[in-house]
Design a protein around this motif. Structure first.
Motif, PDB file in Angstrom:
ATOM      1  N   ASP A   2       0.810  -1.217   0.000  1.00 27.92           N
ATOM      2  CA  ASP A   2       0.000   0.000   0.000  1.00 27.92           C
ATOM      3  C   ASP A   2       0.844   1.268   0.000  1.00 27.92           C
ATOM      4  OD1 ASP A   2      -2.163  -1.719   0.132  1.00 27.92           O
ATOM      5  OD2 ASP A   2      -2.316  -1.578   2.323  1.00 27.92           O
ATOM      6  N   VAL A   3       0.229   2.333  -0.491  1.00 26.00           N
ATOM      7  CA  VAL A   3       0.877   3.639  -0.486  1.00 26.00           C
ATOM      8  C   VAL A   3       0.084   4.584   0.408  1.00 26.00           C
ATOM      9  CG1 VAL A   3       1.231   5.721  -1.900  1.00 26.00           C
ATOM     10  CG2 VAL A   3       2.009   3.500  -2.735  1.00 26.00           C
ATOM     11  N   ILE A   4       0.779   5.310   1.261  1.00 26.18           N
ATOM     12  CA  ILE A   4       0.171   6.364   2.070  1.00 26.18           C
ATOM     13  C   ILE A   4       0.610   7.701   1.515  1.00 26.18           C
ATOM     14  CG2 ILE A   4      -0.184   7.237   4.417  1.00 26.18           C
ATOM     15  CD1 ILE A   4      -0.623   4.190   4.113  1.00 26.18           C
ATOM     16  N   ILE A   5      -0.336   8.574   1.197  1.00 23.56           N
ATOM     17  CA  ILE A   5       0.014   9.945   0.840  1.00 23.56           C
ATOM     18  C   ILE A   5      -0.278  10.800   2.065  1.00 23.56           C
ATOM     19  CG2 ILE A   5      -0.397  11.872  -0.747  1.00 23.56           C
ATOM     20  CD1 ILE A   5      -1.512   9.856  -2.768  1.00 23.56           C
ATOM     21  N   GLY A   6       0.773  11.274   2.702  1.00 25.00           N
ATOM     22  CA  GLY A   6       0.600  12.072   3.924  1.00 25.00           C
ATOM     23  C   GLY A   6       0.755  13.546   3.616  1.00 25.00           C
ATOM     24  N   ILE A   7      -0.239  14.333   3.968  1.00 26.02           N
ATOM     25  CA  ILE A   7      -0.185  15.780   3.720  1.00 26.02           C
ATOM     26  C   ILE A   7       0.014  16.462   5.062  1.00 26.02           C
ATOM     27  CG2 ILE A   7      -1.377  17.753   2.691  1.00 26.02           C
ATOM     28  CD1 ILE A   7      -2.954  15.806   0.975  1.00 26.02           C
ATOM     29  N   SER A   8       1.114  17.180   5.197  1.00 30.69           N
ATOM     30  CA  SER A   8       1.473  17.686   6.521  1.00 30.69           C
ATOM     31  C   SER A   8       2.087  19.075   6.404  1.00 30.69           C
ATOM     32  CB  SER A   8       2.460  16.714   7.174  1.00 30.69           C
ATOM     33  OG  SER A   8       2.855  17.185   8.436  1.00 30.69           O
ATOM     34  N   SER A  20       5.021  11.976   0.904  1.00 27.06           N
ATOM     35  CA  SER A  20       4.499  13.118   1.654  1.00 27.06           C
ATOM     36  C   SER A  20       4.359  14.322   0.740  1.00 27.06           C
ATOM     37  CB  SER A  20       5.395  13.451   2.849  1.00 27.06           C
ATOM     38  OG  SER A  20       6.662  13.850   2.406  1.00 27.06           O
ATOM     39  N   ILE A  21       3.340  15.103   0.997  1.00 25.16           N
ATOM     40  CA  ILE A  21       3.198  16.423   0.387  1.00 25.16           C
ATOM     41  C   ILE A  21       3.368  17.376   1.548  1.00 25.16           C
ATOM     42  CG2 ILE A  21       1.649  18.001  -0.841  1.00 25.16           C
ATOM     43  CD1 ILE A  21       0.373  15.573  -2.167  1.00 25.16           C
ATOM     44  N   THR A  22       4.459  18.122   1.523  1.00 25.04           N
ATOM     45  CA  THR A  22       4.795  18.900   2.704  1.00 25.04           C
ATOM     46  C   THR A  22       5.592  20.133   2.293  1.00 25.04           C
ATOM     47  OG1 THR A  22       5.703  18.723   4.954  1.00 25.04           O
ATOM     48  CG2 THR A  22       6.881  17.540   3.221  1.00 25.04           C
ATOM     49  N   ASP A  23       5.979  20.948   3.272  1.00 26.45           N
ATOM     50  CA  ASP A  23       6.507  22.267   2.915  1.00 26.45           C
ATOM     51  C   ASP A  23       8.018  22.344   2.787  1.00 26.45           C
ATOM     52  OD1 ASP A  23       6.798  21.928   5.653  1.00 26.45           O
ATOM     53  OD2 ASP A  23       6.770  24.084   6.023  1.00 26.45           O
ATOM     54  N   SER A  24       8.733  21.319   3.192  1.00 27.83           N
ATOM     55  CA  SER A  24      10.185  21.379   2.999  1.00 27.83           C
ATOM     56  C   SER A  24      10.792  20.018   3.277  1.00 27.83           C
ATOM     57  CB  SER A  24      10.827  22.421   3.924  1.00 27.83           C
ATOM     58  OG  SER A  24      11.040  21.853   5.198  1.00 27.83           O
ATOM     59  N   ILE A  71       9.176   9.333  -0.727  1.00 23.97           N
ATOM     60  CA  ILE A  71       9.228  10.448  -1.665  1.00 23.97           C
ATOM     61  C   ILE A  71       8.569  11.643  -1.001  1.00 23.97           C
ATOM     62  CG2 ILE A  71       8.451  11.328  -3.903  1.00 23.97           C
ATOM     63  CD1 ILE A  71       8.215   8.402  -4.791  1.00 23.97           C
ATOM     64  N   ALA A  72       9.254  12.787  -1.020  1.00 22.90           N
ATOM     65  CA  ALA A  72       8.642  14.011  -0.495  1.00 22.90           C
ATOM     66  C   ALA A  72       8.399  14.972  -1.649  1.00 22.90           C
ATOM     67  CB  ALA A  72       9.544  14.642   0.554  1.00 22.90           C
ATOM     68  N   LEU A  73       7.145  15.322  -1.871  1.00 19.65           N
ATOM     69  CA  LEU A  73       6.820  16.336  -2.876  1.00 19.65           C
ATOM     70  C   LEU A  73       6.667  17.660  -2.136  1.00 19.65           C
ATOM     71  CD1 LEU A  73       4.181  14.366  -4.992  1.00 19.65           C
ATOM     72  CD2 LEU A  73       6.648  14.587  -5.385  1.00 19.65           C
ATOM     73  N   ILE A  74       7.481  18.632  -2.546  1.00 17.30           N
ATOM     74  CA  ILE A  74       7.549  19.869  -1.773  1.00 17.30           C
ATOM     75  C   ILE A  74       6.758  20.987  -2.459  1.00 17.30           C
ATOM     76  CG2 ILE A  74       9.096  21.600  -0.765  1.00 17.30           C
ATOM     77  CD1 ILE A  74       9.380  18.675   0.307  1.00 17.30           C
ATOM     78  N   ALA A  75       5.823  21.575  -1.713  1.00 16.62           N
ATOM     79  CA  ALA A  75       5.136  22.788  -2.164  1.00 16.62           C
ATOM     80  C   ALA A  75       5.028  23.678  -0.940  1.00 16.62           C
ATOM     81  CB  ALA A  75       3.748  22.464  -2.721  1.00 16.62           C
ATOM     82  N   GLY A  76       5.540  24.886  -1.055  1.00 23.30           N
ATOM     83  CA  GLY A  76       5.612  25.766   0.109  1.00 23.30           C
ATOM     84  C   GLY A  76       4.237  26.179   0.620  1.00 23.30           C
ATOM     85  N   SER A  77       4.173  26.476   1.897  1.00 24.90           N
ATOM     86  CA  SER A  77       2.951  27.036   2.471  1.00 24.90           C
ATOM     87  C   SER A  77       3.388  28.321   3.123  1.00 24.90           C
ATOM     88  CB  SER A  77       2.363  26.098   3.517  1.00 24.90           C
ATOM     89  OG  SER A  77       2.676  26.531   4.815  1.00 24.90           O
ATOM     90  N   ASP A  78       2.661  29.375   2.914  1.00 24.95           N
ATOM     91  CA  ASP A  78       3.131  30.627   3.470  1.00 24.95           C
ATOM     92  C   ASP A  78       2.315  31.055   4.652  1.00 24.95           C
ATOM     93  OD1 ASP A  78       5.276  32.350   3.158  1.00 24.95           O
ATOM     94  OD2 ASP A  78       4.950  32.158   0.995  1.00 24.95           O
ATOM     95  N   MET A  79       3.014  31.557   5.613  1.00 26.74           N
ATOM     96  CA  MET A  79       2.429  32.075   6.817  1.00 26.74           C
ATOM     97  C   MET A  79       1.746  33.393   6.506  1.00 26.74           C
ATOM     98  SD  MET A  79       4.745  32.456  10.109  1.00 26.74           S
ATOM     99  CE  MET A  79       5.457  33.965   9.406  1.00 26.74           C
ATOM    100  N   LEU A  80       0.426  33.388   6.488  1.00 34.46           N
ATOM    101  CA  LEU A  80      -0.318  34.617   6.286  1.00 34.46           C
ATOM    102  C   LEU A  80      -0.997  34.886   7.600  1.00 34.46           C
ATOM    103  CD1 LEU A  80      -2.135  33.176   3.204  1.00 34.46           C
ATOM    104  CD2 LEU A  80      -0.249  34.817   3.110  1.00 34.46           C
ATOM    105  N   SER A  81      -0.440  35.742   8.395  1.00 34.99           N
ATOM    106  CA  SER A  81      -0.983  35.920   9.738  1.00 34.99           C
ATOM    107  C   SER A  81      -1.176  34.522  10.321  1.00 34.99           C
ATOM    108  CB  SER A  81      -2.256  36.754   9.665  1.00 34.99           C
ATOM    109  OG  SER A  81      -3.296  36.277  10.437  1.00 34.99           O
ATOM    110  N   PHE A  82      -2.346  34.174  10.818  1.00 33.61           N
ATOM    111  CA  PHE A  82      -2.487  32.870  11.482  1.00 33.61           C
ATOM    112  C   PHE A  82      -2.868  31.761  10.525  1.00 33.61           C
ATOM    113  CE2 PHE A  82      -7.108  32.099  11.945  1.00 33.61           C
ATOM    114  CZ  PHE A  82      -7.557  33.260  11.358  1.00 33.61           C
TER     115      PHE A  82
END
Lengths: 292, 292, 292, 292
Positions: free
Chosen positions: D184-190, D214-218, D229-240
Motif C-alpha cells: 500500500d501507499v500512504i500519501i501524507g499531507i502535513s 508526503s506532500i509537505t513544505d520542505s 518520496i517528499a513532494l515539496i510545495a511551500g505554504s506561506d504564513m499569512l498571519s495565522f
C-alpha cells in the motif's frame, strides 16, 4: 401496522398456491400497494391483464369475502404511511413526560421482542456468510439510517478487511459505489421515510451484480425488493421519530456473530490496537489517578 | 456489573449519614475506585487525611464486616473494566448464531427495562427544561457514542434553534466549543471505554460555566462527575461491543418529550419542510408508481 | 473562455443603454445562453415578446454586424461547457509529466493574477462588513467546493461567533438552513459543474431574506444571480478537474482581512487555545526532542 | 524562511562530502534543529559523540566562519516557527484590505512559482508510479490539511480502484490504517503547525512497510523523514493562516498526470457516471431552461 404487514406477508406466503393470473395480481400489490389500494377490481385486473373475476377469486383465495374487503385493508396500510406533519400531531397523546418516556421505551422493548421472534435464522446465518466471503463490504444508510450504518461500520472495521461506509458527502453515493461488482456485498439500511437515494443506489448495485443484504422494517419495504437477503427489525413511529432501536439491537447481534467466526484471526489485531491506543493515549485509562 | 454499581450507589446514598471524615473517604472512592481497590485501610486513610480506624468504621457503616470485605468488592468492580482483548475472549460463549442473537437482543431488552425502572423523572424533566431554555445546545459524543450524538442532533435540529453536534473533525473539539458559555447546555454522551477527549471537553465546559447533561452508563461513570444532570441508561458489554441500544431508546424518549413542548411552534417548520422535500424530491413518495 | 465571459459581461455593462425590449433579450440571454445560442432571431424575439428586428438591433448595439455573429459567439460559449467525458479527452495534450505539471501550475498562477486584477475591492470590503455584522454566517459548498467551504469555515470559526458549514450529511442542506433569516449571511461557493442543490439552497435562502455572498467563477455563473455580492475567482478546466486554486487564494485574502478587523478581540481566544492545545497535546511542539 | 530552508538543504547537499563524525552532526541538526539552535558547540559535540573541534570544522565545511555563525542561522530558523498568537500580531501590517488581498494572493503566486521551479520531476514521476501500482492508496491529512486530502481523494476516487481518505472520525486514524501493509501507499499531507497525529500515523505506516509519499513544505519538515518520496510545495504564513494554495496546485498537477496514464481505462467509467448523473439529476444541466 403489524396487521397490514401480515396482509402482505400473507400474500407472499400464498404465492405458490396461486394461479398464474393471480400471481400477477399478487406481485403488483406487493410492489404497488399504495396504488392498488385505490383501484377497483376492474382497473386492477386491467392493469395486470387479467379479468375482474380473477381479481375477485384472488381475494377469496386469501380468505376475504370479496375484493372490497381486501381493498379496505390495503387502504388502512396506506394510511399508516403518514407524513411527518401528520405524525407530529400524534405527539400530545402522552399525559406526562414520565408516561411518554415509558411508552416510548416500552415500545422499543416490544419491537426488539418482535424482531427476535420473527427473525429467520437461516437468512441471518446466510447474511453472515456473505459478509465473511465478500471481496468488499459496502454499508449504505442515509438520513437517520446513516447513524446505524456508521455504527455497523465502526465495528465491522475491526473484523473485516475491506469495509466502506457509504454516506452523503462530496462524492455522491454512486461515485462511492462505482467500483462495486459481483464479488461485493452491499448492506443497505433503509427505514421510513425511505430515502430515495438509498433505493436508487441499491437498484444500481443490483444491476452491477452485487449481493444485497437489507436491514429494513418489513418484507414489503421498498428496500426488500432489491435484496438477496432481508433482515427485518421493526421501526416504530414515535411522533415524528422512527425509532431505530430494534435495528441497532439486530446490528449488535450481527457484529457479535461475525466476531464469533473471526475470533482467532482478529485477536492479534486487537492486541496491536491496545498497544497503539496505549502508546498514543487514546482512551482514559485511569489517567487522572496516574497523575496524582 | 450491577452489583458493583450498587456498591457505589450505596456509598452515595449513605453520604448524608456519614461523618465528615467518612465523607472524605466516600468521595475519594467514588472518584478513584480503581485506585482505592488496591490500597490498604492505612494508606487510604493517609491519602485523605483520616485515621485507619475511620476507614474501618466507614466500611462498617456501609454494612461490611471490615475494610477487607469492602475492598474485595471494589476489586471486583475494577476487574469488570476489561480491555478489549480480554472481552473478545468472551465471544465464544454462545453455542450458535441463533443463541447469540437471542442473548444479545434479550440483554438489550433487559437493559431498556432497567433504564425505565431506574430513571429519575425529576432529572429527566429538568434536562428537558435546560435544553429548551439554552441559548445554544452542543451535543458531544466521540467514538461509538458519536452515532448517538449525531442521531440526537439529527432530530433536535428540527425542534431547537441552535443545535451543534460536536464531533471529531478538522477543528478539534475544544475549538468547536470555544464560544460555549454559561447560557449554553452541553449534552455529553459517554460510554465505556470512556473517550478521554470527551471527558476533557466536559471539564473544559464545566470551567466555562456551561450547564452539563450527561447521558452515560452509571452515576459513577467519569462523565457523571462533570454533570449537572446525569441521565442513566445502561450499556452492556457484548463481547467487544458496548451496546448503545438503551441510550438510543432514552434519546428517543427525550426527543419525543421535547417535541411535546414545542408542538405548536414547530408544526409550521415541518409544513415548510414537507413542501421543500416535495419540491426538491428528497423522499421516495411512490415515485415508481407515479412514473408508470 | 474569457472571451465569452466578456460577451456576457458586455451585455451586462450595456444594460443601462438598452431599450426596454432589448433589456428583455439581454436578460433572457444572460440567464439562458445555452438555449439562446441555438435560437433564430425570430424565435428569440418570439420567446421574449419582441420583434425580430429588435433582436437584430440588439446585436448591433453590442457591436456585432448582425444576430448571426452574436449567435456564433454564444455557441462557442456553450461548447466550452463540456461534459466530463469530453474534457477527459483533453488530457493527452501534454507531452510529459513535467510539462503537465508546469502547464497546470502556471495556469493557476495566471488565474490568481487575473483574480487580483479583476477584483472589485468595493464588493470585497462590503462582503467583509456583511460577514462581521451577521447574526449567523452559513458557508455552503457541495461536491469539490465542499473543501473550500470547509477550509473557510475552519478559519472563520476562530474569528466569528456563529459560523456553520453546510455540507452533505444526514440532515439535507435545507434542514440545515431552515432557521436562516434576514439577519444571516450565506456564503455560497459554486463552481462548474455547478451543483444543483447549492443553487436550490441559495434560491431558498434568497426567499428567506438572507444576505448572499457568492464565491464563484464569473458574473454569469448561475450562483451570481442569487447573490447580493459576487466575489469572482476563476476556476480553470484542467482535464476533468476544475482547479479551485484561485478561489482558495481569494479565501485566504478574505480570512486575513477579517482577522485584521477582529485582531484585538480574538487575541485572547488564541491565547486560550494555545494553552488548551498545549495542555491536551494537540500539536507536535518538538515533543520528540522534549522526551529525550 | 527560504534562506533557512537553504541552510538545511545545504547541509543535505553537502552530506556526501562530510566525514563520518560530521555526518552525525548533520543528521542531528536536520532532525533536531530546534534543539541544536540553542546548544553550544561543546554540548552538540557531546550529544552526538564527536569532539567540539569536529563541530567547528563542520561549520567551516558549510562555509561559515565558525559555529557561532551557523548557530545564529539555526536560531533564525526556529524563530520562524511562531505560535499562532505571535503570528496573529503580524496581521496589521497591511494598510488596507486591497493591499492585504494583493499581498496575500501575490504571495500565493510566488509560492506556486517556487514550487514549479524547485520540483524534482524524477520524484514526481516516481510518486505517480507508486500510486498507480499500489494495492490500496490511503490519503492522510488532518486539521487544515484535511481539505487537501479530501480534495485529492475526491478526484483520485475516479482514477484509482482503492482509495481511502483517512480523516478524524469515530474510528481513530490508527484503526483506519490498521490493515495497511507493504503493498500500500500512504500519501501524507502535513503542513505547519504539523499535526502530531499525522506524524504518528506516518511512523506507524512506515513500521508496517507501507510506501510513503508526503506532500509537505520542505525537506526538513517532520513528515519528510518518514517519506520514501517528499513532494515539496511551500505554504506561506499569512498571519495565522498557512496558505495551502501551492500544495493544492501541486495536487491538481498530480491528478492531471495520473489521469494521463489512466485515460483509456477510465473513459468508460465516466460515461457510466454521466449517464447516472443524468438519470438521477445530480448536476444542474440547464434544468431551468428545460422546464420552460
Amino acid at each position: 401496522m403489524e396487521k397490514y404487514v401480515d396482509l402482505l406477508k400473507n400474500i407472499q406466503n400464498s404465492f405458490n398456491n396461486l394461479s398464474k393470473g393471480q400471481r400477477l395480481i399478487a406481485e403488483f400489490i406487493i410492489n404497488n400497494y399504495d396504488k392498488a389500494a385505490f383501484m377497483t377490481a376492474a382497473s386492477l385486473g386491467e392493469t395486470v391483464n387479467v379479468s375482474e373475476s380473477t381479481v375477485v377469486r384472488f381475494a377469496n383465495t386469501l380468505g376475504y369475502n370479496g375484493y372490497r374487503e381486501l381493498q379496505k385493508e390495503l387502504q388502512e396500510l396506506v394510511k399508516n404511511k403518514l407524513t411527518t406533519v401528520q405524525r407530529l400531531t400524534m405527539v400530545n397523546k402522552y399525559s406526562s413526560k414520565e408516561n411518554a418516556l415509558k411508552a416510548v421505551m416500552e415500545k422499543d422493548i416490544e419491537n426488539i421482542g418482535k424482531t427476535i421472534h420473527e427473525m429467520e435464522y437461516g437468512a441471518f446465518q446466510e447474511a453472515i456468510d456473505l459478509i465473511l466471503n465478500a471481496e468488499n463490504v459496502y454499508i449504505l444508510g442515509l438520513r437517520s439510517s446513516s447513524f446505524l450504518s456508521g455504527y455497523l461500520g465502526f465495528y465491522l472495521n475491526f473484523l473485516i478487511k475491506r469495509v466502506t461506509v457509504i454516506a452523503s458527502g462530496p462524492n455522491d453515493v454512486f461515485e462511492q459505489l462505482l467500483k462495486a461488482d459481483s464479488q461485493d456485498v452491499i448492506i443497505g439500511i433503509s427505514y421510513p421515510r425511505y430515502s430515495k437515494r438509498t433505493l436508487e443506489a441499491l437498484e444500481f448495485c443490483k444491476d452491477e451484480g452485487c449481493k444485497i443484504i437489507s436491514i429494513t422494517d418489513s418484507l414489503i419495504s421498498p428496500a426488500s425488493k432489491y435484496s438477496d437477503i432481508a433482515l427485518i427489525a421493526g421501526s416504530d413511529m414515535l411522533s415524528f421519530v422512527d425509532s431505530l432501536v430494534a435495528p441497532m439491537s439486530l446490528i449488535n447481534a450481527l457484529i457479535v456473530s461475525i466476531a464469533m467466526e473471526r475470533k482467532d484471526d482478529i485477536k492479534s489485531s486487537f492486541e496491536d490496537l491496545e498497544s497503539i491506543w496505549n502508546k498514543f493515549n487514546v482512551y482514559n485509562i485511569n489517567d487522572k489517578e496516574n497523575n496524582n
